[in-house]
Design an enzyme around this catalytic site. Structure first.
Site, short mmCIF file in Angstrom:
data_model
loop_
_atom_site.label_atom_id
_atom_site.label_comp_id
_atom_site.label_asym_id
_atom_site.label_seq_id
_atom_site.Cartn_x
_atom_site.Cartn_y
_atom_site.Cartn_z
N HIS A 63 20.86 50.10 69.71
CA HIS A 63 20.27 49.47 68.51
C HIS A 63 20.62 47.99 68.44
O HIS A 63 21.70 47.56 68.80
CB HIS A 63 20.62 50.24 67.24
CG HIS A 63 22.02 50.10 66.71
ND1 HIS A 63 22.40 49.05 65.90
CD2 HIS A 63 23.10 50.89 66.82
CE1 HIS A 63 23.67 49.22 65.55
NE2 HIS A 63 24.13 50.32 66.10
N ASP A 177 29.11 46.09 67.05
CA ASP A 177 28.25 47.23 66.72
C ASP A 177 26.87 46.65 66.38
O ASP A 177 26.68 46.15 65.30
CB ASP A 177 28.83 47.99 65.53
CG ASP A 177 27.95 49.12 65.05
OD1 ASP A 177 26.95 49.43 65.71
OD2 ASP A 177 28.26 49.69 63.99
N GLU A 209 18.72 50.96 63.05
CA GLU A 209 19.63 52.11 63.21
C GLU A 209 20.54 52.24 62.01
O GLU A 209 20.81 53.34 61.51
CB GLU A 209 20.46 51.96 64.50
CG GLU A 209 21.30 53.18 64.86
CD GLU A 209 22.73 53.16 64.31
OE1 GLU A 209 23.47 54.13 64.50
OE2 GLU A 209 23.13 52.17 63.67
N GLU A 210 21.04 51.10 61.55
CA GLU A 210 22.06 51.11 60.49
C GLU A 210 21.53 51.62 59.15
O GLU A 210 22.30 51.90 58.24
CB GLU A 210 22.64 49.70 60.31
CG GLU A 210 23.37 49.14 61.54
CD GLU A 210 24.72 49.80 61.80
OE1 GLU A 210 25.10 50.72 61.06
OE2 GLU A 210 25.39 49.40 62.78
N ASP A 232 26.34 52.89 72.12
CA ASP A 232 26.75 52.32 70.83
C ASP A 232 28.27 52.10 70.86
O ASP A 232 28.87 52.17 71.93
CB ASP A 232 26.35 53.30 69.71
CG ASP A 232 26.08 52.60 68.38
OD1 ASP A 232 26.84 51.68 68.00
OD2 ASP A 232 25.13 53.00 67.68
N HIS A 323 31.93 47.64 61.41
CA HIS A 323 31.34 47.30 60.11
C HIS A 323 32.23 46.32 59.35
O HIS A 323 32.33 46.38 58.13
CB HIS A 323 31.01 48.55 59.28
CG HIS A 323 29.83 49.29 59.83
ND1 HIS A 323 29.03 50.12 59.09
CD2 HIS A 323 29.31 49.31 61.09
CE1 HIS A 323 28.07 50.62 59.85
NE2 HIS A 323 28.23 50.15 61.07
ZN LIG Z 1 26.04 51.14 65.79
#
Ligand SMILES: [Zn+2]
Length: 352
Positions: A63, A177, A209-210, A232, A323
């Site tokens: 992603h 990420d 994706e998130e 990922d 994140h």
């Molecule tokens: Zn991810």
């Protein structure tokens, strides 16, 4: 060709809020071009590179989007309110420098502020400040002034942070990420560049994706591969605040093959895929780690239940503090992840 480190810097410092993946899509298209036979962008914005070979079709999904914010209101004094996009822990958003992306492709610098702690009641100082109580200061003095700077309701906002080396082979930055996954996918295709391929690779940079694995869903439907791998990042259990009994994965000990994630609500990797990936690692003498996870999932969740079902696994890179603006990973894991993916592609025909 630059090593994967430089490539990670290039990708991690690009900005791509979910739904606004243009920068990373352009970058990925540019890097994929010399490595594939065919390159296209689908209606949702996924970039798809096809490298033709004999044997089964192997979809690789990474992603492109990152978590961030969207401007929801500009007040009369020029301060911006925002809605979070993706999973934010409010404490990591406060006091960050951000970029507000304007319609003409430029960006405006800002900072995330809140009520000064000095002014808070003693009780409130112990609490996490909520995202809805934060705001962005971009230096505008009025709503009109903000508009003149190109800042408007709907403008995407991302964290402003460079990639920096830490000790050992570690690096820190924003959006590892999942720029790590994008780089692993590219790294694998580079390793395979001059080889006769025993599979057709469908390399996909997925969107959104998130916020719900959306690009993976539509691209897997369109490509209908024989087998798929999502690449990922994953949560290690190797730093204070978390234990190895919660996550047995360690940064620097190799890429991770997922056995199950999100307690089975994400993906339960088929045994055929597991033995394929493990064999690829072992035959290439590559380090790898296995993970049974209870939290977090990936594009594989959507891919494996597309159409009549697509066997799908996950190869991930352990990354601390995901994140947040200070994610940390090992460049060695990145290199080994690319090698594992390349080895898997070259042995897929024996399994599927
Ligand atoms: Zn991810």
């Amino acid at each position: 060709m630059e090593p994967l480190t430089d490539l990670l810097g290039l990708f991690a410092e690009a900005h791509a809020l979910s739904g606004y993946e243009d920068q990373v899509r352009d970058l990925l298209a540019q890097e994929l071009k010399p490595l594939v036979n065919d390159l296209s962008v689908d209606k949702l914005g996924n970039v798809i590179g096809i490298r033709k070979g004999t044997g089964p079709t192997v979809m690789v999904a990474a992603h492109m989007d990152e978590i961030g914010f969207m401007v929801s209101h500009v007040d009369s004094d020029g301060f911006l309110r925002f809605v979070p996009v993706g999973g934010w822990f409010a404490q990591t958003a406060l006091s960050q420098r951000v970029l507000i992306h304007t319609a003409d492709g430029k960006s405006v610098a800002g900072v995330i502020g809140s009520r000064p702690p000095h002014m808070m009641e003693a009780e409130d100082r112990k609490k996490v400040v909520k995202l809805k109580d934060m705001f962005i200061d971009c230096g505008a003095t009025s709503a009109e002034d903000a508009l003149e700077m190109g800042v408007h309701v709907g403008a995407p906002v991302t964290v402003d942070r460079d990639l920096r080396p830490l000790g050992g082979k570690l690096v820190t930055g924003k959006a590892l990420d999942n720029r790590a996954g994008c780089v692993v996918m590219l790294g694998a295709l580079r390793l395979l560049k001059d080889q006769d391929l025993k599979a057709t690779v469908q390399a996909v940079g997925t969107v959104q994706e998130e916020v719900g694995l959306k690009g993976a869903r539509t691209s897997a439907y369109g490509l209908s591969p024989d087998v798929a791998i999502a690449t990922d990042v994953t949560i290690p259990g190797d730093h204070p605040g978390v234990t190895q009994s919660e996550s047995a994965v360690t940064v620097g000990k190799g890429p991770v093959i997922t056995i199950m994630d999100a307690g089975g609500r994400g993906v339960i990797t088929p045994r055929s895929v597991l033995s394929w990936l493990k064999e690829a690692a072992e035959q290439g003498s590559l380090p790898y780690q296995l993970q049974v996870g209870d939290a977090g999932n990936t594009d594989a969740t959507a891919i494996h239940i597309t159409k009549t079902g697509i066997p799908c696994g996950v190869v991930s890179i352990p990354a601390r503090y995901i994140h947040s603006p200070v994610e940390v990973l090992s460049l060695e894991d990145l290199e080994n992840g690319a090698s594992l993916l390349a080895a898997a592609i070259q042995s897929a025909h024996k399994h599927f």
